[in-house]
Scaffold this active site. Structure first.
Site, PDB file in Angstrom:
ATOM      1  N   ASP A 184      15.720 -21.121 -26.722  1.00  0.00           N
ATOM      2  CA  ASP A 184      16.276 -22.417 -27.115  1.00  0.00           C
ATOM      3  C   ASP A 184      15.275 -23.556 -26.916  1.00  0.00           C
ATOM      4  O   ASP A 184      15.102 -24.419 -27.779  1.00  0.00           O
ATOM      5  CB  ASP A 184      17.551 -22.711 -26.311  1.00  0.00           C
ATOM      6  CG  ASP A 184      18.543 -21.565 -26.388  1.00  0.00           C
ATOM      7  OD1 ASP A 184      18.413 -20.746 -27.314  1.00  0.00           O
ATOM      8  OD2 ASP A 184      19.424 -21.483 -25.521  1.00  0.00           O
ATOM      9  N   LYS A 228      27.896 -23.174 -21.899  1.00  0.00           N
ATOM     10  CA  LYS A 228      26.940 -22.498 -21.032  1.00  0.00           C
ATOM     11  C   LYS A 228      27.345 -22.568 -19.568  1.00  0.00           C
ATOM     12  O   LYS A 228      26.944 -21.758 -18.771  1.00  0.00           O
ATOM     13  CB  LYS A 228      25.569 -23.161 -21.175  1.00  0.00           C
ATOM     14  CG  LYS A 228      24.583 -22.303 -21.912  1.00  0.00           C
ATOM     15  CD  LYS A 228      23.212 -22.885 -21.812  1.00  0.00           C
ATOM     16  CE  LYS A 228      22.315 -22.120 -22.761  1.00  0.00           C
ATOM     17  NZ  LYS A 228      21.033 -22.770 -22.947  1.00  0.00           N
TER      18      LYS A 228
END
Ligand code: GLA
Length: 455
Positions: A184, A228
């Site tokens: 990411d 997350k």
């Protein structure tokens, strides 16, 4: 970011900090992953693209070590402040300031490790805004970490190569308790407009692969949060550990105790492909798709306690609880090893214009994510089916899974049809707003830092 939006951000900065002028404007985009899911932390490549949504930060240095944070959405994200140090106390789990602290602590720590003092560093005032959907698997949190890292570097004149910063920011995110791979942060920093980014890990290497002109990506939200910081963090960490168990068992069998990841093992057997490791693991586990901790410790040749300590410790220092249906190193490794081969082929397809075949690989990836990695859900499966039926060449979930977005690889002239099918067959039935839930875009440019004047 529209110019109106930008003006609001800069005005809000002046209003929040007593008329002070912002010095820097930072943009850090979210991402989708075309293919290569949960391969990064196993040392295999990924193929993401940056999206046209980003986190924006307007910032100016302070004369002390304070970091003062404001957010345009002040109701959801209240003002926070903390001081630069190598050991910054956490806010409660899930708090937005933790993502900024993660970046800053990592960067200060790196300089101290190099023997310099952290004393000279300046804190900063900043206002944050963004249009990356949150808690949806498009990496809004990594974009915030990267944006904070770039802000720290800009106000302190720290000149780091994007690749180095990407590695540091991936490490930094462990502060929030997720043992993510490095995808990411790397795509956020290194993506190029109209290209997918092939990323290899350990060490981090990238190459830009042109994305075909006549195609776009349709991303559709499942309506299920994929935060997350919440339950999916545990499910994610569980898969990291299950892959680690598969790696350890194979490493023992292949006499290579130093191997840390599946990719290290794949390199050990010249002339073979990663999937050739599967029959070995399968034999070690007597073909069992799931196994108890007791059984796995036995195969690993160690006591249960020792096995738990080595293989079941989570990043936050806890112990992974054994699931009712046991641990599943075999199917998890099956997904990763076959996915690694799909990524290689996907890169070749993009380079040679075989977009149809890329679509097939994306479909296969989704099936593998669903059956072997167990990270899909009925909503994601539904979106994938609708997009395929409406003409997507391939479709799959993207990111960590457990909710969030599904993506389709779609001819630009079919995008409206796919969007309409999603509206009629998915969102309307659930009374969800299709306009808000569907993004249509081509690959965007990675993060940027400009002075407020340039902005
Ligand atoms: C999350 C992690 C990434 C990657 C994906 C799954 O987004 O942050 O590093 O592991 O899940 O591919």
């Amino acid at each position: 970011m529209t110019s109106r939006h930008l003006r609001t951000l800069l005005e809000q900065f002046r209003r929040s900090f007593g008329g002070k002028e912002p010095a820097w404007l930072v943009r850090a985009p979210g991402r989708i992953n075309l293919i290569g899911e949960h391969t990064d932390y196993n040392g295999f490549p990924v193929l993401p693209v940056a999206i046209d949504r980003a986190i924006y930060v307007a910032a100016a240095p302070r004369d002390d070590a304070g970091v003062h944070l404001r957010n345009l959405r002040a109701q959801q994200f209240g003002a926070r402040r903390f001081n630069l140090s190598t050991d910054i106390p956490h806010h409660p789990r899930g708090d937005w300031a933790n993502y900024v602290k993660a970046a800053v602590q990592e960067l200060v720590g790196r300089v101290v490790v190099q023997g310099d003092s952290a004393e000279g560093f300046r804190g900063f005032d900043c206002v944050v805004d963004g249009d990356v959907p949150r808690g949806a698997g498009l990496s809004s949190s990594s974009a915030l970490v990267v944006a904070a890292g770039l802000t720290f570097c800009a106000v302190n004149g720290v000149d780091l190569a994007a690749r180095e910063l990407a590695e540091l920011m991936a490490e930094a995110e462990h502060y929030v308790g997720t043992r993510g791979g490095g995808m990411d942060q790397a795509v956020c920093l290194l993506a190029r407009k109209d290209h997918a980014l092939r990323i290899d890990f350990f060490p981090l290497r990238v190459s830009h692969v042109p994305f075909p002109q006549e195609f776009c990506i349709v991303a559709a939200h499942s309506g299920i949060e994929a935060k997350k910081s919440a339950g999916s963090r545990q499910a994610y960490n569980r898969r990291v550990l299950e892959c680690g168990i598969g790696t350890a068992l194979l490493a023992g069998e292949l006499g290579s105790p130093a191997a840390e990841r599946l990719a290290d093992l794949a390199q050990l057997l010249p002339g073979t492909t990663p999937a050739d490791l599967l029959p070995i693991l399968s034999r070690l586990l007597d073909d069992a798709e799931a196994a108890s901790v007791e059984r796995l410790a036995d195969v690993a040749g160690m006591g249960r306690r020792e096995f738990e300590r080595r293989h079941l410790t989570t990043p936050d220092g806890g112990n992974l609880k054994e699931a009712e249906d046991g641990l599943k190193p075999l199917p998890r490794c099956r997904h990763v090893l076959t996915e690694a081969a799909r990524v290689e082929e996907a890169c070749r397809c993009l380079r040679s214009g075989r977009v149809d075949r890329l679509g097939v690989l994306m479909d296969e990836s989704h099936r593998s994510c669903a059956a072997d990695y167990e990270i899909s859900c009925p909503e994601l499966d539904g979106l994938v089916a609708i997009m395929r039926d409406a003409g997507a060449l391939g479709a799959r979930l993207t990111g960590a899974g457990f909710g969030g977005y599904a993506i389709g690889l779609v001819r630009r002239d079919r995008a409206a049809r796919v969007r309409e099918a999603l509206r009629a067959d998915f969102y309307e039935k659930r009374s969800l707003d299709a306009a808000e839930s569907v993004l249509v875009f081509r690959p965007s440019q990675g993060a940027s830092v400009v002075t407020a004047q340039e902005a």
